[in-house]
Design an enzyme around this catalytic site. Structure first.
Site, PDB file in Angstrom:
ATOM      1  N   ASP A 118      -2.631  12.332  -2.185  1.00  0.00           N
ATOM      2  CA  ASP A 118      -2.760  13.772  -2.494  1.00  0.00           C
ATOM      3  C   ASP A 118      -2.890  13.972  -3.469  1.00  0.00           C
ATOM      4  OD1 ASP A 118      -2.879  13.792   0.257  1.00  0.00           O
ATOM      5  OD2 ASP A 118      -0.956  13.845   0.524  1.00  0.00           O
TER       6      ASP A 118
ATOM      7  N   GLU B 148       4.252   5.216   3.084  1.00  0.00           N
ATOM      8  CA  GLU B 148       4.182   6.367   3.529  1.00  0.00           C
ATOM      9  C   GLU B 148       5.716   6.946   3.775  1.00  0.00           C
ATOM     10  OE1 GLU B 148       1.005   8.413   4.700  1.00  0.00           O
ATOM     11  OE2 GLU B 148       2.693   9.387   5.133  1.00  0.00           O
TER      12      GLU B 148
ATOM     13  N   GLU C  78       9.808   8.600   0.350  1.00  0.00           N
ATOM     14  CA  GLU C  78       8.656   9.341  -0.812  1.00  0.00           C
ATOM     15  C   GLU C  78       9.146   7.615  -1.624  1.00  0.00           C
ATOM     16  OE1 GLU C  78       7.063  10.859  -3.991  1.00  0.00           O
ATOM     17  OE2 GLU C  78      10.286  10.103  -3.894  1.00  0.00           O
TER      18      GLU C  78
ATOM     19  N   ASP D  93     -11.002  10.798  -3.856  1.00  0.00           N
ATOM     20  CA  ASP D  93     -12.779  10.808  -4.023  1.00  0.00           C
ATOM     21  C   ASP D  93     -12.060  12.576  -4.737  1.00  0.00           C
ATOM     22  OD1 ASP D  93     -10.060  12.403  -1.999  1.00  0.00           O
ATOM     23  OD2 ASP D  93     -11.746  13.453  -0.789  1.00  0.00           O
TER      24      ASP D  93
ATOM     25  N   GLU E  75       0.867  -1.311  -0.149  1.00  0.00           N
ATOM     26  CA  GLU E  75       0.231   0.006  -0.136  1.00  0.00           C
ATOM     27  C   GLU E  75       0.956   1.431   0.387  1.00  0.00           C
ATOM     28  OE1 GLU E  75      -3.502   2.316   2.224  1.00  0.00           O
ATOM     29  OE2 GLU E  75      -2.186   1.045   2.844  1.00  0.00           O
TER      30      GLU E  75
END
Ligand SMILES: C[S@@+](CC[C@H](N)C(=O)[O-])C[C@H]1O[C@@H](n2cnc3c(N)ncnc32)[C@H](O)[C@@H]1O
Length: 379
Positions: free
Chosen positions: A292, A242, A269, A326, A217
């Protein structure tokens, strides 16, 4: 102008303007300096933020508490305890009193260092400010306290939290998990072979990863999603990736708390990590939940043509990637990048519906629209 550049992620350009102003004899004011420092701090580049701070201290424009708090928040995100201590010394030298933001950063840093008694005293200090403390701060402290076998602190924090009526299902589940934790030897994030910190020169030790599928992930945030998947799919190895150390550490804490053994937690990163040769053809599936969105089309976008090539490089033959967002605009960009690369074909999405912190946060304010897309590697 400087603010707009920082918001757009153009940090070097913002810094150039600050330097140009200085060399033209117009010293930037504290707000302008602080905006640039905030950009670098928020980007994980604490060293650059501190350099600008030093530059300020040696010039005509003095930093204020806001400036120091900004660097301190950067230290939390990057897990830079040494630099945070320097900032605290500067606050005393300048006779600046801590405010709630300072205390909150100290609490987080103390939990990172597993200095739970200090974090508990920060927490009590925080209660004196007229602010609402986020439930995640309670669970952060309670998790650290549970792992450090500070049972009285764990209980007191959870008792206080349970009295609130603004708890999301995710927080309620976290409370249950912390309560049911059976303490074992106190784990140390500095001495584990399951947490890799790119900035410290750590590299994934593939010999520790058992045979079998390896899923990753990316942008794993606080780690709820990947922890759930680890529990559901124990025959698979998982890697979370992450860039913020504070979030990585929370994922690691959850892993310890729930005794998850099929997860490796990576801090760095994404492009920098995946560029390493050791990742070539290693991953079966990649998942990215709520990356993001970019501030504008070209800047600060994870999903660009180079990243798509990297994804192709690290996936095994027939490997897949699934993205959930989203943001319709970003969804369109991502789909366009994959399609135009000719390196991938479309693939059905799994839509696991496993909760993520960001997902629940968005839902709690009525933002429920989601877009998902998946692609399979073409060989
Ligand atoms: C909106 S949050 C979503 C986090 C999590 N997936 C969730 O749904 O709660 C995006 C996360 O991606 C991380 N991130 C952004 N760009 C990244 C990059 N280039 N490499 C690694 N992590 C990144 C951020 O630090 C942040 O934690």
């Amino acid at each position: 102008m400087v603010n707009a550049l920082v918001r757009g992620g153009l940090l070097q350009e913002a810094l150039n303007i600050v330097q140009e102003m200085k060399s033209n004899g117009i010293p930037p004011n504290t707000v302008t300096y602080t905006a640039v420092i905030k950009g670098f701090s928020g980007n994980g580049n604490v060293k650059e933020a501190v350099q600008i701070l030093n530059d300020m201290e040696g010039g005509e424009t003095l930093p204020n508490l806001r400036t120091y708090n900004t660097v301190l928040r950067g230290c939390v995100q990057a897990g830079d305890y040494g630099e945070a201590q320097n900032i605290m010394n500067k606050l005393s030298q300048h006779n600046l009193q801590k405010d709630h933001s300072t205390v909150l950063s100290l609490l987080k840093l103390h939990v990172q260092q597993m200095q739970i008694k200090e974090a508990w005293s920060d927490f009590q200090e925080l209660l004196n400010f007229p602010i609402t403390i986020e439930p995640t701060i309670y669970t952060l402290l309670a998790t650290g306290a549970a792992l450090a076998k500070e049972e009285a602190i764990t209980k007191e924090v959870l008792d206080k939290l349970s009295k609130r009526n603004d708890l999301t299902p995710l927080i309620l589940r976290e409370i249950q998990t912390i309560q049911s934790y059976k303490a074992k030897a106190v784990p140390n994030p500095q001495k584990t072979d399951r947490l890799y910190r790119w900035s410290e020169g750590h590299a994934v030790n593939w010999s520790l990863i058992p045979k079998g599928p390896v899923n990753m992930e990316i942008c794993s945030g606080l780690g709820e999603w990947v922890i759930n998947r680890c529990k559901k799919e124990q025959d698979k190895n998982w890697i979370s990736l992450e860039q913020r150390y504070d979030r990585v550490l929370q994922t690691w804490s959850k892993m310890e708390l729930q005794k998850i053994t099929n997860l490796f937690v990576c801090c760095g990163e994404a492009s920098a990590i995946l560029k390493q040769d050791c990742f070539k053809n290693k991953l079966d599936a990649i998942f990215v939940n709520f990356p993001d969105p970019p501030h504008n089309e070209e800047n600060n976008r994870l999903f660009n043509a180079d990243f798509i090539k990297l994804v192709h490089q690290v996936l095994k033959a027939q490997g897949t990637i699934e993205v959930l967002t989203d943001d319709k605009h970003y969804y369109n960009i991502i789909t366009r990048e994959f399609t135009s690369s000719n390196l991938f074909s479309e693939h059905p999405t799994q839509n696991s519906n496993d909760p993520t912190y960001f997902d629940e946060l968005e839902k709690s304010v009525g933002r429920t629209e989601r877009f998902s897309t998946a692609f399979k590697k073409r060989n």
